[in-house]
Design an enzyme around this catalytic site. Sequence first.
Site, mmCIF file in Angstrom:
data_model
loop_
_atom_site.group_PDB
_atom_site.id
_atom_site.type_symbol
_atom_site.label_atom_id
_atom_site.label_comp_id
_atom_site.label_asym_id
_atom_site.label_seq_id
_atom_site.Cartn_x
_atom_site.Cartn_y
_atom_site.Cartn_z
ATOM 1 C CE LYS A 19 -0.399 -0.373 5.039
ATOM 2 N NZ LYS A 19 -1.251 -0.871 6.143
ATOM 3 N NE ARG A 28 -7.182 0.002 11.531
ATOM 4 C CZ ARG A 28 -5.975 -0.174 11.022
ATOM 5 N NH1 ARG A 28 -5.083 0.819 11.003
ATOM 6 N NH2 ARG A 28 -5.602 -1.341 10.535
ATOM 7 C CE1 TYR A 75 10.098 31.734 1.690
ATOM 8 C CE2 TYR A 75 10.410 29.351 1.745
ATOM 9 C CZ TYR A 75 9.979 30.493 1.085
ATOM 10 O OH TYR A 75 9.424 30.389 -0.147
ATOM 11 C CG MET A 100 6.668 22.492 -1.457
ATOM 12 S SD MET A 100 5.265 23.193 -2.327
ATOM 13 C CE MET A 100 4.382 24.001 -1.020
HETATM 14 C C1 LIG Z 1 -0.466 -1.793 6.894
HETATM 15 C C2 LIG Z 1 -0.990 -3.076 7.400
HETATM 16 C C3 LIG Z 1 -0.135 -4.180 7.564
HETATM 17 C C4 LIG Z 1 1.363 -4.097 7.394
HETATM 18 O O1 LIG Z 1 1.911 -3.604 8.582
HETATM 19 P P1 LIG Z 1 3.493 -3.536 8.816
HETATM 20 O O2 LIG Z 1 3.617 -3.166 10.241
HETATM 21 O O3 LIG Z 1 4.034 -2.498 7.907
HETATM 22 O O4 LIG Z 1 4.054 -4.873 8.511
HETATM 23 C C5 LIG Z 1 -0.709 -5.374 7.929
HETATM 24 N N1 LIG Z 1 -2.037 -5.488 8.156
HETATM 25 C C6 LIG Z 1 -2.869 -4.440 8.035
HETATM 26 C C7 LIG Z 1 -4.308 -4.635 8.302
HETATM 27 C C8 LIG Z 1 -2.379 -3.195 7.665
HETATM 28 O O5 LIG Z 1 -3.214 -2.163 7.565
#
Ligand SMILES: *Cc1c(COP(=O)(O)O)cnc(C)c1O
Length: 378
Positions: free
Chosen positions: A42, A136, A269, A318
């Site tokens: 992700k 969650r 800045y 930036m």
């Molecule tokens: C992001 C995520 C992971 C991966 O977590 P890491 O700590 O980076 O290994 C695993 N399970 C879920 C549900 C996540 O959202």
Amino acid sequence: MKNAEFKIGRAWIEVNRNNLYHNVEILKKAMQPGCELMAVVKAQAYGHGAVLTASHLNKMGVRAFAVATVDEGIALRKSGICGEILILGYTEAGRASELKEYDLMQTLISFEYAEVLNNQGIAVKVHMKIDTGMHRLGIASGELAAVRKVFSMENLKVCGMFTHLCCSDSRHPEDIAFTKGQIDKFYRMTGALGDSGIILPKLHIQSSYGLLNYPDLACDYVRIGIALYGVLSSPDDDTLLKPDLRPVFSLKSRVVLIREVAAGESVGYGRSFMAGRDTRIAILPIGYGDGFPRNLSDGKGSVLINQYVVPVAGRICMDQLAVDITDTEGISVGDIATLAGAEGYDDELSVPAVADHSGSISNELLCRMGVRLPVIAR
Ligand SMILES: *Cc1c(COP(=O)(O)O)cnc(C)c1O
């Protein structure tokens, strides 16, 4: 400066494929037999480039991936990624046809969501998320009747069930007890399902720290993100298993301008850097727009140029930052600067240390840097 060098660009991320390969192998060894690695890619694979990373992982034999959004999943399919792709986050039920078309597995974030998705009338593959204490996403682990109902929904093919641990990174006894409680709740739920005649789908619990601190769990998958990229979230984290993970990411830029600033003049800045002596400044064309944290302004951050670790001078902008190179020799325009992930300078310029200096964790630093910068594999 040579022309060819200019072509590499002003700033970029370098991905070390050998280290990625090494991490896959070493993490697989740490997993229980029969457990499969689900690579979490992700947010542009934590800044490493989702397509680039996933295609290398595919070549290394990784056949299961996790993303956060349906669009991330579609992007992987469009570039030919094979194997399973699980969407960990919410997808609008109206996009069920895309889940089917691109063969993506959707997480069920609640019972209500499962009903809405089922009512789209499109057959989709799902993993049911079970809430065991993170509070969650997921159906509460005590809601056995709801979980059973999901199994009977005609358009949902339940391919997996999973939970997420919320303090598996901690070695504190009370956090360990809480985590064991989460694991126990999950297995009590799946055990009860099994007893009532439901054939259990694939089960998974651990992410990176789940594996490193609870390696005895024998699940069908481990969802590994940060450890795959060869770093931990924070420099002081202690884990039960300490595999030889090797950092995959480094952040590079190039000196594009060197100037002399007379004593008494300021840089940047707010005039926060005041030259107490005649000072030599190098300008790097990289800034917080590239994800390099502004919190590292005014000497809180450093960069590596030609074996010299030099401090950030003044405020990070930036798109630009200045470093003080007064105490160095031989640095010239065109030289490469390493801002994070400097091998051999692990303590100060490792991703976890840079993240820590900026008040965050590796995960956030990495994925923020994945937005504007090009990624180069080497
Ligand atoms: C992001 C995520 C992971 C991966 O977590 P890491 O700590 O980076 O290994 C695993 N399970 C879920 C549900 C996540 O959202």
